[in-house]
Structure formats: structure tokens, C-alpha cells
Design a protein around this motif. Structure first.
Motif, PDB file in Angstrom:
ATOM      1  N   LYS A  49      96.143  38.274 -26.240  1.00 40.46           N
ATOM      2  CA  LYS A  49      95.196  37.894 -25.296  1.00 40.46           C
ATOM      3  C   LYS A  49      94.724  38.949 -24.643  1.00 40.46           C
ATOM      4  N   LEU A  50      93.534  38.756 -24.551  1.00 39.40           N
ATOM      5  CA  LEU A  50      92.589  40.227 -23.583  1.00 39.40           C
ATOM      6  C   LEU A  50      91.872  39.325 -22.430  1.00 39.40           C
ATOM      7  N   GLY A  51      92.128  40.065 -21.290  1.00 38.46           N
ATOM      8  CA  GLY A  51      91.281  39.337 -20.129  1.00 38.46           C
ATOM      9  C   GLY A  51      91.310  40.129 -18.860  1.00 38.46           C
ATOM     10  N   PHE A  52      91.120  39.398 -17.822  1.00 39.06           N
ATOM     11  CA  PHE A  52      91.058  39.864 -16.467  1.00 39.06           C
ATOM     12  C   PHE A  52      91.990  39.203 -15.403  1.00 39.06           C
ATOM     13  N   PHE A  53      92.502  40.230 -14.768  1.00 32.72           N
ATOM     14  CA  PHE A  53      93.326  39.916 -13.596  1.00 32.72           C
ATOM     15  C   PHE A  53      92.673  39.794 -12.301  1.00 32.72           C
ATOM     16  N   THR A  54      92.646  39.010 -11.267  1.00 30.86           N
ATOM     17  CA  THR A  54      92.146  39.135  -9.978  1.00 30.86           C
ATOM     18  C   THR A  54      93.352  38.900  -9.115  1.00 30.86           C
ATOM     19  N   GLY A 183      98.351  36.632  -8.417  1.00 28.66           N
ATOM     20  CA  GLY A 183      96.762  36.330  -8.583  1.00 28.66           C
ATOM     21  C   GLY A 183      96.513  35.417  -9.704  1.00 28.66           C
ATOM     22  N   LEU A 184      95.233  35.386 -10.318  1.00 25.86           N
ATOM     23  CA  LEU A 184      94.654  34.765 -11.237  1.00 25.86           C
ATOM     24  C   LEU A 184      94.396  35.317 -12.422  1.00 25.86           C
ATOM     25  N   GLN A 185      94.839  34.820 -13.583  1.00 28.21           N
ATOM     26  CA  GLN A 185      94.295  35.664 -14.931  1.00 28.21           C
ATOM     27  C   GLN A 185      93.456  34.798 -15.632  1.00 28.21           C
ATOM     28  N   PHE A 186      92.575  35.486 -16.521  1.00 26.99           N
ATOM     29  CA  PHE A 186      91.682  34.688 -17.328  1.00 26.99           C
ATOM     30  C   PHE A 186      91.919  35.304 -18.691  1.00 26.99           C
ATOM     31  N   MET A 187      92.092  34.584 -19.806  1.00 28.42           N
ATOM     32  CA  MET A 187      92.275  35.537 -21.186  1.00 28.42           C
ATOM     33  C   MET A 187      91.559  34.558 -22.012  1.00 28.42           C
ATOM     34  N   PHE A 188      91.171  35.515 -23.130  1.00 23.76           N
ATOM     35  CA  PHE A 188      90.584  35.029 -24.418  1.00 23.76           C
ATOM     36  C   PHE A 188      91.700  35.142 -25.382  1.00 23.76           C
ATOM     37  N   GLY A 189      92.357  34.554 -26.304  1.00 20.81           N
ATOM     38  CA  GLY A 189      93.345  34.912 -27.068  1.00 20.81           C
ATOM     39  C   GLY A 189      93.023  34.478 -28.561  1.00 20.81           C
TER      40      GLY A 189
END
Length: 192
Positions: A49-54, A183-189
Motif C-alpha cells: 500500500k502507498l498513501g498519505f498520513f495526516t 491521525g488518519l491514513q489514506f492508502m491505495f493497495g
């Protein structure tokens, strides 16, 4: 006028770190893959998975920024078909500037086995250890040393295809020097 391009070097350094982790993970996971097609819930099926953490607090955002690139590898360690649940072991990597979290989690994931929705979603929770570092200056200072914090996560995801998905996680580790770093993570896997 001959000021060094520190921003470009920082971006390049972080991209090289992520590429190295991705490459090593792919080599590790591809060595354990079977020749036949696998069910996404089979034991030892893996995903990246790759994404962003806020970060959820101002102190963490000040140390690392409001959007931090993150990477995660996970593998299914147990599948319970009667309940349409699986247990997943995952290791993540979140780092930027003076902020780092490496979550090592064991999660219980439940899938929509009755297909009550036209969407193929899943949800769950996890417990684990967050290897964390926060080096904050200014009005609120932290030690900047690496600490292992116990914590939890909530997971919600949507399968887009048999092998791709999007996932949201809320990370909730114990406080670091009395500061919240979750915090919140959004990922594409992608499943392998």
C-alpha cells in the motif's frame, strides 16, 4: 545565489527511501508467491500500500507536515471462512522531517459476506506497537528519541477489483512525551 537546493534533496532522499523499501518488499513478497492464482483472503497472501498520513495534532503537523507519504506491507496470517474474517499482520513506514511512525500491527478484518451492499467493503481493528520519533521545538518540545508505544487502529476499506483496493485507517498510539501523534491514513493497495 548558490544556495543549496535543500527541498529537492529532501524530496529525493524520501523518494529513494520509499523506493528502497518498496523494492525490498517486492523481492521478499515475490519469493513467497505461489504459481497459481490466489484468493485475496488465503493465508500468506500479501499486499502493498502507498498513501498519505495526516497527523491529528498541531505538534505532529509542525514536526512532519500536514500530508506525509506512507508505505505499508501486509500479509494474511489467518482466514476464518465461517465468519468471513481474516487476521492480518502489517508493517508500515511514515516519515518526514522530524516525525516518524513505524506501525507493527495485528488486525482483525471482517468482510461483507452477505453482500448487503453493492460495494465490496471491509472493516476492522488492530492492536500493535508504534516505533515513533517526534522532535518538536518551539513552545512545546519533545525528546526526539525513538520510543515504542502501544496503540490501536480502526480500518475501513473498499475493494475496487480482485487485486486493488483503497483503505482508510485511523492510528491511535499512546502519547509521545504527552503529545498525540496519531491521525488518519489514506492508502491505495495492490494484492500480490
Amino acid at each position: 545565489m548558490n544556495e543549496p537546493n535543500w527541498f529537492g534533496r529532501l524530496v529525493l532522499k524520501n523518494l529513494l527511501q520509499v523506493a528502497t523499501v518498496c523494492g525490498l518488499s517486492l523481492l521478499t513478497l515475490s519469493g513467497s508467491a505461489h504459481a497459481q492464482t490466489r484468493n485475496r483472503y488465503d493465508v500468506n497472501s500479501s499486499s502493498i500500500k502507498l498513501g498519505f498520513f495526516t497527523p491529528g495534532s498541531g505538534v505532529a503537523r509542525q514536526a512532519g507536515g500536514s500530508q506525509i507519504l506512507n508505505f505499508e506491507v501486509e500479509t494474511v496470517v489467518q482466514y476464518i471462512p465461517e465468519r468471513n474474517e481474516n487476521s492480518v499482520f502489517s508493517i508500515g513506514y511514515i516519515e518526514r522531517d522530524n516525525f516518524r511512525i513505524i506501525p507493527v500491527m495485528l488486525s482483525q478484518i471482517t468482510h461483507d459476506n452477505k453482500r448487503t451492499s453493492s460495494y465490496d467493503y471491509y472493516y476492522g481493528y488492530g492492536l500493535g506497537v508504534f516505533s515513533s520519533r517526534l522532535n518538536s521545538g518551539g513552545a512545546i518540545t519533545t525528546s526526539g528519541s525513538t520510543k515504542n508505544l502501544i496503540g490501536a487502529q480502526a480500518v475501513m476499506g473498499l475493494n475496487l477489483t480482485e487485486s486493488t483496493f483503497v483503505e482508510f485507517k485511523y492510528l491511535y498510539p499512546a502519547k509521545y512525551d504527552n503529545q498525540f501523534i496519531g491521525g488518519l491514513q489514506f492508502m491505495f493497495g495492490m494484492r500480490m
